[in-house]
Design a protein around this motif. Structure first.
Motif, PDB file in Angstrom:
ATOM      1  N   ASP A  38     -10.727  14.209  -9.660  1.00  0.00           N
ATOM      2  CA  ASP A  38     -11.131  13.016 -10.399  1.00  0.00           C
ATOM      3  C   ASP A  38      -9.938  12.070 -10.434  1.00  0.00           C
ATOM      4  N   TYR A  39      -9.819  11.269  -9.368  1.00  0.00           N
ATOM      5  CA  TYR A  39      -8.647  10.410  -9.244  1.00  0.00           C
ATOM      6  C   TYR A  39      -8.679   9.282 -10.274  1.00  0.00           C
ATOM      7  N   PRO A  40      -7.512   8.843 -10.731  1.00  0.00           N
ATOM      8  CA  PRO A  40      -7.458   7.720 -11.674  1.00  0.00           C
ATOM      9  C   PRO A  40      -7.777   6.398 -10.981  1.00  0.00           C
ATOM     10  N   ASP A  41      -7.909   5.354 -11.784  1.00  0.00           N
ATOM     11  CA  ASP A  41      -8.233   4.034 -11.235  1.00  0.00           C
ATOM     12  C   ASP A  41      -7.148   3.511 -10.303  1.00  0.00           C
ATOM     13  N   ALA A  42      -5.937   4.027 -10.431  1.00  0.00           N
ATOM     14  CA  ALA A  42      -4.850   3.571  -9.553  1.00  0.00           C
ATOM     15  C   ALA A  42      -5.127   3.869  -8.090  1.00  0.00           C
ATOM     16  N   VAL A  43      -5.971   4.875  -7.812  1.00  0.00           N
ATOM     17  CA  VAL A  43      -6.259   5.267  -6.428  1.00  0.00           C
ATOM     18  C   VAL A  43      -7.323   4.339  -5.844  1.00  0.00           C
ATOM     19  N   THR A  44      -6.937   3.596  -4.822  1.00  0.00           N
ATOM     20  CA  THR A  44      -7.850   2.670  -4.155  1.00  0.00           C
ATOM     21  C   THR A  44      -8.890   3.421  -3.348  1.00  0.00           C
ATOM     22  N   ALA A  45      -8.459   4.454  -2.622  1.00  0.00           N
ATOM     23  CA  ALA A  45      -9.373   5.241  -1.794  1.00  0.00           C
ATOM     24  C   ALA A  45      -8.743   6.595  -1.524  1.00  0.00           C
ATOM     25  N   ALA A  46      -9.593   7.601  -1.364  1.00  0.00           N
ATOM     26  CA  ALA A  46      -9.154   8.931  -0.942  1.00  0.00           C
ATOM     27  C   ALA A  46      -9.492   9.102   0.526  1.00  0.00           C
ATOM     28  N   ALA A  83       0.859  -1.187   0.000  1.00  0.00           N
ATOM     29  CA  ALA A  83       0.000   0.000   0.000  1.00  0.00           C
ATOM     30  C   ALA A  83       0.897   1.239   0.000  1.00  0.00           C
ATOM     31  N   LEU A  84       0.402   2.290  -0.627  1.00  0.00           N
ATOM     32  CA  LEU A  84       1.158   3.542  -0.780  1.00  0.00           C
ATOM     33  C   LEU A  84       0.239   4.678  -0.366  1.00  0.00           C
ATOM     34  N   ILE A  85       0.715   5.573   0.504  1.00  0.00           N
ATOM     35  CA  ILE A  85      -0.123   6.680   0.964  1.00  0.00           C
ATOM     36  C   ILE A  85       0.613   7.996   0.791  1.00  0.00           C
ATOM     37  N   GLY A  86      -0.086   8.987   0.267  1.00  0.00           N
ATOM     38  CA  GLY A  86       0.461  10.323   0.045  1.00  0.00           C
ATOM     39  C   GLY A  86      -0.499  11.104  -0.834  1.00  0.00           C
ATOM     40  N   ASN A  87      -0.116  12.279  -1.276  1.00  0.00           N
ATOM     41  CA  ASN A  87      -0.921  12.999  -2.272  1.00  0.00           C
ATOM     42  C   ASN A  87      -0.758  12.326  -3.630  1.00  0.00           C
ATOM     43  N   PHE A  88      -1.727  12.569  -4.520  1.00  0.00           N
ATOM     44  CA  PHE A  88      -1.688  11.908  -5.824  1.00  0.00           C
ATOM     45  C   PHE A  88      -2.329  12.813  -6.859  1.00  0.00           C
ATOM     46  N   LEU A  89      -1.761  12.827  -8.082  1.00  0.00           N
ATOM     47  CA  LEU A  89      -2.368  13.590  -9.171  1.00  0.00           C
ATOM     48  C   LEU A  89      -3.793  13.073  -9.435  1.00  0.00           C
ATOM     49  N   PRO A  90      -4.730  13.977  -9.744  1.00  0.00           N
ATOM     50  CA  PRO A  90      -4.551  15.341 -10.262  1.00  0.00           C
ATOM     51  C   PRO A  90      -4.430  16.446  -9.213  1.00  0.00           C
ATOM     52  N   ARG A  91      -4.278  16.106  -7.914  1.00  0.00           N
ATOM     53  CA  ARG A  91      -3.978  17.160  -6.953  1.00  0.00           C
ATOM     54  C   ARG A  91      -2.665  17.812  -7.363  1.00  0.00           C
ATOM     55  N   LYS A  92      -2.610  19.128  -7.333  1.00  0.00           N
ATOM     56  CA  LYS A  92      -1.486  19.863  -7.897  1.00  0.00           C
ATOM     57  C   LYS A  92      -0.504  20.287  -6.812  1.00  0.00           C
ATOM     58  N   CYS A  93       0.475  19.441  -6.590  1.00  0.00           N
ATOM     59  CA  CYS A  93       1.563  19.795  -5.675  1.00  0.00           C
ATOM     60  C   CYS A  93       2.717  18.845  -5.940  1.00  0.00           C
ATOM     61  N   GLY A  94       3.886  19.214  -5.444  1.00  0.00           N
ATOM     62  CA  GLY A  94       5.068  18.411  -5.686  1.00  0.00           C
ATOM     63  C   GLY A  94       4.958  17.014  -5.108  1.00  0.00           C
ATOM     64  N   LEU A  95       4.323  16.884  -3.926  1.00  0.00           N
ATOM     65  CA  LEU A  95       4.216  15.566  -3.318  1.00  0.00           C
ATOM     66  C   LEU A  95       3.286  14.664  -4.119  1.00  0.00           C
ATOM     67  N   ALA A  96       2.229  15.244  -4.682  1.00  0.00           N
ATOM     68  CA  ALA A  96       1.340  14.446  -5.534  1.00  0.00           C
ATOM     69  C   ALA A  96       2.100  13.915  -6.742  1.00  0.00           C
ATOM     70  N   THR A  97       2.930  14.770  -7.330  1.00  0.00           N
ATOM     71  CA  THR A  97       3.742  14.333  -8.464  1.00  0.00           C
ATOM     72  C   THR A  97       4.697  13.226  -8.040  1.00  0.00           C
ATOM     73  N   TYR A  98       5.319  13.389  -6.885  1.00  0.00           N
ATOM     74  CA  TYR A  98       6.288  12.398  -6.408  1.00  0.00           C
ATOM     75  C   TYR A  98       5.608  11.046  -6.180  1.00  0.00           C
ATOM     76  N   THR A  99       4.463  11.051  -5.484  1.00  0.00           N
ATOM     77  CA  THR A  99       3.781   9.786  -5.204  1.00  0.00           C
ATOM     78  C   THR A  99       3.315   9.128  -6.496  1.00  0.00           C
ATOM     79  N   THR A 100       2.791   9.936  -7.410  1.00  0.00           N
ATOM     80  CA  THR A 100       2.350   9.397  -8.694  1.00  0.00           C
ATOM     81  C   THR A 100       3.519   8.812  -9.466  1.00  0.00           C
ATOM     82  N   ASP A 101       4.652   9.507  -9.473  1.00  0.00           N
ATOM     83  CA  ASP A 101       5.836   8.991 -10.160  1.00  0.00           C
ATOM     84  C   ASP A 101       6.352   7.716  -9.499  1.00  0.00           C
ATOM     85  N   THR A 102       6.287   7.664  -8.181  1.00  0.00           N
ATOM     86  CA  THR A 102       6.701   6.452  -7.470  1.00  0.00           C
ATOM     87  C   THR A 102       5.833   5.273  -7.892  1.00  0.00           C
TER      88      THR A 102
END
Length: 754
Positions: free
Chosen positions: A55-63, A10-29
């Motif tokens: 509008d989270y992608p299918d990769a997101v299990t839960a917000a 499991a992976l927890i953090g911000n995720f795109l399309p939320r606009k911030c550096g951490l969302a980009t990092y978690t998505t890239d990870t």
């Protein structure tokens, strides 16, 4: 490539399309993990600062709504139920709810799986909340990842973290071929311009003013120079003041006469477009004013594509640009030095090209595949090293002899203190009548105690109960400060019910006539309050006291009324709330559940009401079934179960009080029926203390009669409060009495399972 020993994380953090550096990092990870380990199952839990907006992608299990603490606990349950073998946390201050993000700790405390955490910020001078939360995270995580060696040094110096717990893995970067900026400039209309670029969310912490102030000197020397500021304004800043900060920067450019040499591109660009912008730049600038900046994803990306970088010497820059992989300028007079160094690089194409090549080579060491390989190797080792739990041998699970050593440790001349820190009493929380009432009951039930000690402690706990009675308001108080001042004038219904219970038991079972006389008199003076209680559990406690009082004084009219009225009302509750799959008095499960059927059993035996006994047995069978794990062990109804209508119980946190209530209810069922089945059910609940539980960990502490406060997903709550100690000792007394009555239970021993 297969992940070592791991099929599911499991992976927890911000995720795109939320606009911030951490969302980009978690998505890239996530993307890098999927690419490198295609068979790995990854559940993503995205922190959500505006529920419903993204509008989270299918990769997101839960917000997880950031400020909804219950959602964190729900996510913990999802993670546990999912079969994930480990959790990877992306930690940054400000993205998790509660003071300094403490809601994240509540989630982690409810997980049994290993946790690793990437620390995106490591503070030199954390405030008290930040320190508390970080140190809780450091305790819970099997390993933490920092992106700079300075982060390791701070963790060791500021928090005392074991160096073996810290891994340094640089910020991941994408893989792009080295390119000539001239190939990319036309798509942005920058032909013939010498481009200096800064990108990232716009905020005062980025030091953009420094570069704008350097532009007049740069423009004089290099008239074609263009400073491009790429990025949307930080959402928190927009919420506070709109675009006022961006407008101030534009005004500064105009005032300095370089508005034509400074371009603002307002937007949060996707990664491929961002890399195009980077590759179109001749020089990259990071004028951050904070020396403590541990991580900069923007700097990492610039190095990855081979940009000559001019930067202030914040922590991440000093490490990534060391050994002539970039240009560092001092914080003092930085505008002038930025201008000088940028002009030098723009004027010297060979030097600029050589620096770009060195930066690109360093970027090859930071590619995402390397990062995720290192992290998964670490996780594989952690998962493989987890100790296997083996059930303790049955022969070791013999009952413990009652022992008041821990009770005495938690008591003073006023009464029994409520809480402890580990085994040491915590005086900050004072006393309560709930615990002193239970301690008073224990003094009547424990056999193995010096009579002088029994007399002493019975008088102490009785005095507390006596003093708690508020004659004017006709209620018992509950909570008392350590200085003996009351926190309230009227205690809870439960505390009043427990006080009556203790008085009834003392009136019947106290060894000294003086204590029986005192308890009988105070019961007579106070017990009518029971008729005003509305809570089913408070009524059940009062019923247990009334049944004992009727044993001490047969024909006691008020006790008969309490037992009759409340017994009939419990049956009416059951009739009103039952369903085919739900044979219970309430539509929810809560604490001390088994006290409800026990009260009916005791009332039925005292009054000769077979219907009460029959319903007591029926509901006890139902709750015992729900407190039995698939492996056949006792599983206390977890505190997270409370308040969930018609829902099966959740596993954690399990409290010692539930095992005691079940033991004593089963003893009552055995007395009512003589059925040996109830002896085994009592022992099943009792063995929970000794290690026959979901984690195969004993809660009873060796040698001193103590008991840990609960069974958590990741292990024991190692505090030993009054409620837990008393639950164990009262259960010891019940099992000891059952042993004497049946001859079927193993002989008690003095020490708990180690």
């Amino acid at each position: 490539m297969k992940a070592p020993n791991i099929q599911h994380i499991a992976l927890i953090g911000n995720f795109l399309p939320r606009k911030c550096g951490l969302a980009t990092y978690t998505t890239d990870t996530h993307a890098a993990l999927k690419q490198r380990f295609p068979d790995l199952k990854i559940d993503v839990y995205a922190m959500d600062d505006h529920p419903g907006r993204y509008d989270y992608p299918d990769a997101v299990t839960a917000a997880i709504p950031e400020q909804d603490r219950a959602a964190y606990l729900g996510a913990a349950r999802m993670i546990e139920a999912s079969g994930a073998q480990a959790l990877w946390v992306q930690h940054e201050y400000g993205i998790y709810g509660g003071p300094a993000g403490e809601y994240l700790i509540a989630l982690l405390d409810r997980l049994s799986i290993p946790v690793i955490a990437t620390l995106h910020t490591v503070l030199e001078s954390p405030n008290p909340d930040q320190r508390r939360v970080m140190e809780a995270l450091l305790r819970r995580a099997a390993r933490v990842i920092v992106m700079a060696e300075k982060g390791r040094e701070i963790l060791k110096r500021v928090h005392g973290t074991d160096d073996r717990k810290i891994a340094m893995i640089p910020h991941g970067v994408p893989d792009r071929p080295f390119a000539d900026p001239r190939d990319f400039k036309p798509r942005f209309g920058w032909q013939g311009r010498e481009v200096i670029l800064t990108f990232g969310l716009l905020a005062p912490s980025k030091g953009i003013e420094t570069m704008i102030e350097a532009m007049p000197a740069i423009a004089r020397a290099r008239p074609d120079a263009l400073y491009v500021i790429l990025g949307a304004t930080h959402p928190n800043l927009v919420a506070h003041e709109g675009e006022a900060y961006r407008e101030r920067l534009k005004a500064l450019s105009a005032d300095l006469g370089v508005a034509g040499q400074v371009a603002f591109i307002d937007g949060f660009v996707e990664q491929d477009e961002l890399l195009d912008y980077l590759q179109a730049a001749d020089v990259y600038a990071t004028p951050y004013p904070d020396p403590a900046q541990i991580t900069s994803g923007t700097l990492s990306y610039a190095v990855a594509v081979g940009k000559p970088v001019v930067s202030t010497p914040y922590v991440h820059a000093t490490e990534i640009l060391a050994d002539d992989h970039g240009v560092l300028v001092p914080f003092q007079d930085s505008s002038a030095v930025f201008a000088r160094e940028i002009v030098r690089l723009l004027a010297d194409a060979p030097a600029r090209g050589a620096l770009a090549a060195r930066a690109y080579a360093r970027g090859r060491t930071m590619l995402w595949p390397r990062l995720v390989e290192a992290a998964m190797d670490m996780l594989g080792g952690i998962v493989a090293a987890r100790p296997r739990r083996f059930p303790p041998p049955a022969k070791a699970l013999v009952p413990l002899a009652p022992d008041i050593a821990a009770v005495e440790r938690m008591s003073d001349a006023t009464g029994m203190l409520q809480h402890s820190i580990y085994s040491v009493p915590d005086r900050r929380h004072g006393y309560c009548i709930d615990d002193n009432a239970r301690a008073l009951i224990l003094m009547s039930r424990i056999e193995t105690i010096d009579e002088a000690e029994r007399d002493r402690w019975t008088s102490v706990y009785a005095a507390f109960v006596q003093y708690a009675w508020n004659q004017e308001l006709r209620r018992f108080r509950n909570f008392m400060n350590f200085d003996r001042t009351w926190c309230e004038d009227v205690g809870s219904e439960d505390s009043n019910g427990r006080a009556l219970w203790a008085l009834g038991v003392t009136a019947r079972d106290a060894r000294a006539q003086k204590h029986r006389d005192w308890a009988s008199a105070l019961f007579d003076a106070t017990a009518s309050i029971a008729l005003e209680l509305g809570s089913p559990r408070a009524r059940a406690f009062a019923m247990l006291g009334a049944a004992a009082m009727l044993g001490a004084h047969p024909g006691h009219a008020l006790s008969r009324e309490i037992l009759t009225r409340f017994g009939e009302e419990l049956i009416a509750l059951l009739d009103g709330n039952r369903r085919p799959e739900w044979q219970w008095f309430e539509i929810v499960l809560a604490y001390d559940n088994a006290r409800l059927p026990e009260a009916l059993l005791r009332a039925g035996m005292a009054l000769g009401r077979d219907a009460f006994v029959s319903v007591g047995l029926e509901t006890l069978e139902w709750i015992v079934a729900r407190q039995t794990s698939p492996e056949g062990r006792f599983r206390a109804v977890g505190t997270e179960s409370f308040g969930r209508a018609y829902a099966p119980p959740l596993q954690f946190d399990q409290q010692p009080l539930e095992a005691q209530a079940t033991v004593e209810a089963c003893v009552a069922a055995h007395e009512a029926t003589g059925d040996a089945r109830w002896v085994e059910e009592a022992m099943r609940a009792y063995r929970w203390y000794l290690g026959a539980n979901d984690l195969e960990l004993p809660l009873a502490s060796a040698q001193d009669g103590g008991c840990f406060d609960g069974l958590m997903p990741h292990g024991l709550n190692r505090n030993q409060g009054a409620e837990s100690i008393l639950a164990l000792q009262l259960a010891n007394c019940a099992i000891s009495a059952l042993s004497k009555a049946t001859g079927n239970v193993a002989t008690p021993v003095r020490a708990a399972v180690a």
